[in-house]
Design a protein around this motif. Sequence first.
Motif, short mmCIF file in Angstrom:
data_model
loop_
_atom_site.label_atom_id
_atom_site.label_comp_id
_atom_site.label_asym_id
_atom_site.label_seq_id
_atom_site.Cartn_x
_atom_site.Cartn_y
_atom_site.Cartn_z
N VAL A 263 38.91 3.98 1.82
CA VAL A 263 39.82 3.71 1.72
C VAL A 263 41.05 5.74 0.74
CG1 VAL A 263 42.29 3.19 1.12
CG2 VAL A 263 40.64 2.08 1.98
N ASP A 264 40.33 5.83 0.04
CA ASP A 264 40.46 7.06 0.38
C ASP A 264 40.00 8.62 1.42
OD1 ASP A 264 41.82 6.00 -2.48
OD2 ASP A 264 40.09 6.83 -3.96
N ALA A 265 38.96 8.34 1.63
CA ALA A 265 39.44 8.95 2.93
C ALA A 265 39.80 9.49 3.73
CB ALA A 265 37.38 9.35 3.26
N TYR A 266 40.06 7.84 4.07
CA TYR A 266 41.23 8.06 5.71
C TYR A 266 42.40 8.30 4.41
CZ TYR A 266 44.46 4.89 8.51
OH TYR A 266 45.50 4.94 8.96
N LEU A 267 43.24 8.16 3.07
CA LEU A 267 44.33 8.35 3.13
C LEU A 267 44.57 9.74 2.98
CD1 LEU A 267 44.99 5.63 0.38
CD2 LEU A 267 45.59 5.44 2.59
N GLY A 271 47.21 11.35 4.85
CA GLY A 271 48.53 11.57 4.71
C GLY A 271 49.58 10.69 3.99
N LYS A 272 48.45 8.92 5.12
CA LYS A 272 49.43 7.73 4.25
C LYS A 272 49.64 7.75 2.75
CE LYS A 272 48.86 5.98 9.28
NZ LYS A 272 48.76 4.82 10.11
N THR A 273 50.06 6.38 2.45
CA THR A 273 50.48 6.22 1.17
C THR A 273 49.31 4.36 1.68
OG1 THR A 273 52.14 4.23 2.08
CG2 THR A 273 52.15 6.31 0.33
N ALA A 274 48.86 4.25 0.23
CA ALA A 274 48.20 2.90 0.60
C ALA A 274 49.25 1.83 1.09
CB ALA A 274 47.71 2.45 -0.76
N ALA A 275 50.32 2.23 0.98
CA ALA A 275 50.90 0.79 1.41
C ALA A 275 51.20 1.02 3.06
CB ALA A 275 52.90 1.13 0.53
#
Length: 291
Positions: A263-267, A271-275
């Motif tokens: 998930v960290d790599a995807y974010l 540039g998205k937030t987790a929310a």
Amino acid sequence: MTITVLDSYTAMKEILRAPVGDREGMLRSMLESIAGMYRYFPGEVDLVAFHRQAAGFPIDRDEERCLDALETMAAAGAWERMQQALDAAAAVLVDATPGFSVPDITVLLVLGDPGDANFMGPSLGVTGFGGISGYITIPFWPYPENLERLESTAVHELNHNLRYSPGGVVWDPMTVTVGEHVVGEGLADAFARQLYGDLGYTRIGVPTLHDDAAFAKVVTGLGITGMQNFSAWVHGDTIAEHLGVTPVGLPTGAGYSAGNRLVDAYLAATGKTAAQALHVDSAEIIATALG
């Protein structure tokens, strides 16, 4: 949308102080508030049996230890803190996902079983069940580390609840993959970290956050289906064996740490937030992270 954190403190204290013969009926009454969580189960569900299977507090032993733990939780403001955290987190998620209708949610914070070696040991005294829309239960033991992470534990489960609520991601037991479960845990942790920093990491996943071999092993299992297999890939061998699941050669919490890394790599890439990533398809997250 209303989030209701049940006053389980009062109910549990009354149960633990009642004559032993009265406790099962009182416990069943307390659990009726979350009976809807089992609506997809075939046949009639024995709420007390599920409570025991989920390492809920015992009703025939350890009364004083449990009563002391309840007072520790009450002194820490556990129920009030959980309510405030969930209300604030829900507002963040709603703001990040325009048009999404959040369901009413009933939350049961329940004391765990101090005599359950798996719950108190490998599981570190806290588990959570938030995947059924409208209901969250959190079996909990007030280790200091757990009390410190109370808010992040609650919003982790809220993230699951809203990911799998109507209008979100469909969890189809026939086709769901290990990858969805792993990514779901990573998203829930990432959201908790968005709000609470490093306290948002699920405790069982922290030791393997930088374990490249464990991460690589989890990646090999992301396409596996069959929910009976998931615990080994997500929780690791020790907890899986306790549940009667065949181990696959992973340390405790490996699926959580792998999910965080994916998930960290995807974010980072998007540039998205987790929310904002609440309802992103797990296949997209995996492909982006591993691309």
